[in-house]
Design an enzyme around this catalytic site. Structure first.
Site, PDB file in Angstrom:
ATOM      1  N   LEU A  90       0.852  -1.258   0.025  1.00 16.52           N
ATOM      2  CA  LEU A  90      -0.020  -0.063  -0.078  1.00 16.52           C
ATOM      3  C   LEU A  90       0.806   1.249   0.075  1.00 16.52           C
ATOM      4  O   LEU A  90       0.189   2.309   0.325  1.00 16.52           O
ATOM      5  CB  LEU A  90      -1.024  -0.068   1.228  1.00 16.52           C
ATOM      6  CG  LEU A  90      -1.920  -1.194   1.318  1.00 16.52           C
ATOM      7  CD1 LEU A  90      -2.820  -1.082   2.539  1.00 16.52           C
ATOM      8  CD2 LEU A  90      -2.744  -1.143  -0.103  1.00 16.52           C
ATOM      9  N   SER A  92       3.180   2.079   1.835  1.00 19.66           N
ATOM     10  CA  SER A  92       3.836   2.598   3.095  1.00 19.66           C
ATOM     11  C   SER A  92       5.388   3.608   2.779  1.00 19.66           C
ATOM     12  O   SER A  92       5.557   4.259   3.411  1.00 19.66           O
ATOM     13  CB  SER A  92       3.788   1.836   4.323  1.00 19.66           C
ATOM     14  OG  SER A  92       4.893   0.813   4.378  1.00 19.66           O
ATOM     15  N   ASP A 136       4.945   4.441  -7.418  1.00 23.81           N
ATOM     16  CA  ASP A 136       4.406   4.443  -5.935  1.00 23.81           C
ATOM     17  C   ASP A 136       4.575   6.087  -5.359  1.00 23.81           C
ATOM     18  O   ASP A 136       3.733   6.714  -5.138  1.00 23.81           O
ATOM     19  CB  ASP A 136       5.015   3.540  -5.093  1.00 23.81           C
ATOM     20  CG  ASP A 136       4.625   2.160  -5.389  1.00 23.81           C
ATOM     21  OD1 ASP A 136       4.133   1.814  -6.353  1.00 23.81           O
ATOM     22  OD2 ASP A 136       5.242   1.319  -4.527  1.00 23.81           O
TER      23      ASP A 136
HETATM   24  C1  MEV Z   1       5.104  -2.067  -6.267  1.00 22.61           C
HETATM   25  O1  MEV Z   1       4.056  -1.105  -5.307  1.00 22.61           O
HETATM   26  C2  MEV Z   1       4.813  -1.727  -7.632  1.00 22.61           C
HETATM   27  C3  MEV Z   1       5.848  -2.617  -8.483  1.00 22.61           C
HETATM   28  O2  MEV Z   1       5.445  -2.594  -9.752  1.00 22.61           O
HETATM   29  C4  MEV Z   1       7.243  -2.354  -8.436  1.00 22.61           C
HETATM   30  C5  MEV Z   1       7.634  -0.908  -9.019  1.00 22.61           C
HETATM   31  O3  MEV Z   1       6.605  -0.425  -9.827  1.00 22.61           O
HETATM   32  O4  MEV Z   1       9.019  -0.459  -8.777  1.00 22.61           O
HETATM   33  C6  MEV Z   1       5.801  -4.398  -8.045  1.00 22.61           C
END
Ligand code: MEV
Length: 304
Positions: A90, A92, A136
């Protein structure tokens, strides 16, 4: 003088993992997040929550030192308060990075613009995840629903999406999972070995994400839900699901989710999301089953 900031967690609705390889993703902010507070001190310092130990503690301290140096070493002590579960997919770490970046920039007397915060948060995220796609912390720094695409040697292409309909999500937890860095690396090994097959799956995820993004902009939540279901199947094909994740996805669909899938890195556990017309009943039923969960809304764009 005291500086305060808030950064939300995030959910990836479509496109995780394929986004690392340059395909589009759809992500939005949660209503819950991380607060940071900075007070005057003799040197930049982070008060690490006592619950954080071992490698996570070391990574956080190193990430903070890196960001503080890049922000000009403002003399503040930073404390954190998080509403987000750690290592559940999520965002964090992205929320911690963005919340810290904002107070460090404020304390250094530098404008905490989205671009400056994103850049500083990226420094921290690299410490946590190695080579993150950037989806993210970009979503968290902007605090809005975005279409994101990583580009070689250039800054990513990011577009804010105006959804005419609110998107009601239920976020449920399928237990602990390995760190994102490990799941991404294991997938990279499989991709290196069976390149053509994995490239096809990433391309399919990218196509589904593109269709889902168009569905959001058209206000077609049923089409978005179907894209989420198909995306989950493709993530399963990539070896990123587990019995706990798949079980919860099916429970959410049984409770009327228009679409349900894992969100974030997946692996052995982590968070699962369901898109609902009416989430309250699903939350009640999940809690009765003993499943930790909450509802979060991505609000509709305001009409101007
Ligand atoms: C992680 O929240 C998302 C992934 O696609 C890794 C990234 O985008 O760096 C798994």
């Amino acid at each position: 003088m005291e500086h305060r900031s808030f950064a939300p967690g995030k959910v990836i609705l479509l496109g995780e993992h394929a986004v690392v390889y340059g395909h589009p993703a759809l992500a939005g902010p949660l209503q819950w997040g991380v607060r940071a507070r900075a007070k005057g001190a003799r040197r930049p310092k982070l008060e690490v929550p006592p619950s954080l130990r071992g490698a996570s503690r070391t990574a956080l301290l190193e990430a903070f030192d890196r960001a503080a140096a890049a922000a000009g070493s403002p003399k503040v002590s930073v404390s954190l308060e998080s509403q987000l579960p750690v290592s559940m997919g999520l965002g964090s770490s992205a929320a911690v990075s963005v919340a810290i970046a904002r107070v460090l920039l404020d304390a250094a007397g530098r404008p905490a613009t989205v671009a400056a915060v994103t850049q500083l948060a990226a420094e921290m995220e690299r410490e946590f995840h190695g080579t993150p796609s950037g989806v993210d912390h970009t979503c968290v720094a902007r605090g809005e629903l975005i279409a994101f695409r990583r580009r070689e040697e250039r800054s990513p292409h990011v577009r804010a999406l105006a959804s005419p309909r609110a998107l009601e999500l239920v976020v449920a937890f399928a237990g602990e999972r390995p760190p994102t860095r490990r799941t991404v690396e294991a997938l990279r090994l499989r991709q290196g070995r069976w390149g053509a097959r994995y490239r096809r799956l990433f391309e399919q995820i990218g196509a589904v994400a593109t269709e889902g993004i168009a569905a959001v902009e058209a206000g077609d939540v049923e089409a978005l839900g179907d894209a989420m279901n198909v995306n989950h199947g493709l993530l399963a094909a990539l070896g990123l699901t587990s019995p706990a994740i798949d079980g919860l996805v099916h429970v959410l669909r049984g409770y009327g989710a228009l679409g349900a899938k894992l969100t974030g890195a997946g692996g052995d556990g982590g968070a699962v999301i369901g898109l609902f017309a009416e989430p309250a009943a699903a939350v009640r039923r999940l809690r009765r089953l003993g499943v930790a969960c909450f509802a979060s809304q991505l609000p509709a764009a305001r009409k101007t």
